[in-house]
Design a protein around this motif. Structure first.
Motif, short mmCIF file in Angstrom:
data_model
loop_
_atom_site.label_atom_id
_atom_site.label_comp_id
_atom_site.label_asym_id
_atom_site.label_seq_id
_atom_site.Cartn_x
_atom_site.Cartn_y
_atom_site.Cartn_z
N TRP A 16 0.86 -0.44 0.08
CA TRP A 16 -0.10 -0.17 -0.07
C TRP A 16 1.07 1.17 -0.21
CZ3 TRP A 16 -4.83 0.48 -2.46
CH2 TRP A 16 -5.97 -0.29 -0.95
N SER A 17 1.93 1.09 0.60
CA SER A 17 3.13 2.51 0.91
C SER A 17 3.56 2.90 -1.13
CB SER A 17 3.75 2.39 2.01
OG SER A 17 3.28 1.70 2.90
N LYS A 18 3.86 1.53 -1.34
CA LYS A 18 4.53 2.02 -2.42
C LYS A 18 2.92 2.18 -3.57
CE LYS A 18 8.30 -1.71 -2.36
NZ LYS A 18 8.87 -3.02 -2.36
N LEU A 19 1.96 2.06 -3.62
CA LEU A 19 1.28 2.45 -4.85
C LEU A 19 1.01 3.05 -3.91
CD1 LEU A 19 -0.77 1.49 -6.37
CD2 LEU A 19 -2.37 0.66 -4.82
N LEU A 20 0.19 4.08 -3.08
CA LEU A 20 -0.20 5.10 -2.73
C LEU A 20 1.22 5.90 -2.17
CD1 LEU A 20 -3.21 4.26 -0.12
CD2 LEU A 20 -2.81 4.39 -3.01
N GLU A 21 1.53 6.00 -2.23
CA GLU A 21 3.29 6.65 -2.34
C GLU A 21 3.03 7.49 -1.02
OE1 GLU A 21 4.14 9.41 -5.96
OE2 GLU A 21 4.69 7.14 -6.99
N TYR A 22 3.03 6.74 -0.33
CA TYR A 22 2.82 7.31 1.43
C TYR A 22 3.67 5.66 2.38
CZ TYR A 22 0.60 9.14 5.09
OH TYR A 22 0.56 9.79 6.92
N ASP A 23 3.20 6.95 3.08
CA ASP A 23 4.58 5.83 4.71
C ASP A 23 3.75 5.89 5.42
OD1 ASP A 23 5.86 4.41 6.28
OD2 ASP A 23 7.80 5.86 6.02
N PHE A 24 2.96 4.60 5.26
CA PHE A 24 2.18 4.51 6.34
C PHE A 24 3.02 3.56 7.33
CE2 PHE A 24 -1.49 4.48 2.91
CZ PHE A 24 -1.75 4.79 3.08
N PHE A 25 4.03 3.14 7.84
CA PHE A 25 5.07 3.16 8.72
C PHE A 25 4.85 4.24 9.47
CE2 PHE A 25 5.48 -0.43 5.92
CZ PHE A 25 5.57 -1.62 6.43
N ARG A 26 4.46 4.88 9.20
CA ARG A 26 5.42 6.56 10.02
C ARG A 26 4.35 6.85 10.93
NH1 ARG A 26 9.46 10.85 8.25
NH2 ARG A 26 9.85 9.43 7.45
N VAL A 27 3.09 6.31 10.26
CA VAL A 27 1.99 6.69 11.03
C VAL A 27 1.99 5.66 12.55
CG1 VAL A 27 -0.16 6.20 11.35
CG2 VAL A 27 0.45 6.98 9.39
N TYR A 28 2.67 4.67 12.99
CA TYR A 28 2.40 3.85 13.70
C TYR A 28 3.90 3.92 14.76
CZ TYR A 28 -0.55 0.68 12.39
OH TYR A 28 -1.18 0.28 12.05
N ILE A 29 5.24 4.99 13.99
CA ILE A 29 6.60 5.47 14.36
C ILE A 29 5.86 6.49 15.38
CG2 ILE A 29 8.30 6.24 14.16
CD1 ILE A 29 8.73 4.58 12.25
N GLN A 30 5.18 7.63 14.73
CA GLN A 30 4.44 8.56 15.41
C GLN A 30 4.07 8.04 16.69
OE1 GLN A 30 1.78 11.67 13.10
NE2 GLN A 30 3.92 11.72 11.80
N HIS A 31 2.64 7.47 16.68
CA HIS A 31 2.55 6.67 18.05
C HIS A 31 3.47 5.94 18.75
CE1 HIS A 31 -0.47 4.44 20.18
NE2 HIS A 31 -0.61 3.73 19.83
N LEU A 32 4.20 5.71 18.10
CA LEU A 32 5.72 5.58 19.86
C LEU A 32 5.99 6.54 20.17
CD1 LEU A 32 7.15 2.24 17.75
CD2 LEU A 32 5.38 2.26 19.86
#
Length: 141
Positions: free
Chosen positions: A54-70
């Motif tokens: 999804w991150s590649k297709l949409l060119e958005y780092d969804f993992f960063r959402v979790y990093i920000q949460h941490l």
């Protein structure tokens, strides 16, 4: 305890709509039926391989959402904290240094509301003193 609910499926669906990506393109990319895409949108979580796609297709780092949460909601350091564990493992260790606008606003609000002092923010979130003072000058005046 502050806790921010993360529903990654709805975030993905929102971005797909904003970008105007057609379902057929998504189905081809994942090689699955449209009904399976709809299930992904309804799912609160995604496995890492799917999230990477999804991150590649949409060119958005969804993992960063979790990093920000941490960064924002992880407990302070203690004997069992991730920072102490990383010192005992061969896995890479990462500093909490991803300062997005959301993180900056969150930190400055803690100070403005009196919930935390500048020193507490510096110690808890491992933000350099100079960085914090630059934020204060830039965003609060």
């Amino acid at each position: 305890m502050n806790y921010r609910e993360i529903h990654i499926g709805s975030m993905i669906q929102k971005l797909v709509k904003e970008l105007g990506i057609e379902s057929s393109r998504i189905c081809n990319f994942f090689n699955i039926a449209e009904s399976e895409i709809d299930l992904m949108y309804k799912s609160k979580t995604q496995d890492t391989e799917t999230l990477l796609k999804w991150s590649k297709l949409l060119e958005y780092d969804f993992f960063r959402v979790y990093i920000q949460h941490l960064i924002l909601y992880s407990p302070q350091n203690s004997k069992g904290s991730p920072d102490n564990i990383s010192k005992k493992t061969s896995l890479p260790s990462f500093r909490k240094n991803i300062y997005t606008k959301e993180v900056v606003d969150f930190i400055l609000e803690k100070i403005k509301s009196g919930e935390m002092t500048k020193i507490q923010v510096i110690e808890r979130y491992k933000i350099p003193k100079t960085t914090l003072y630059k934020w204060i000058l830039k965003y609060t005046e």
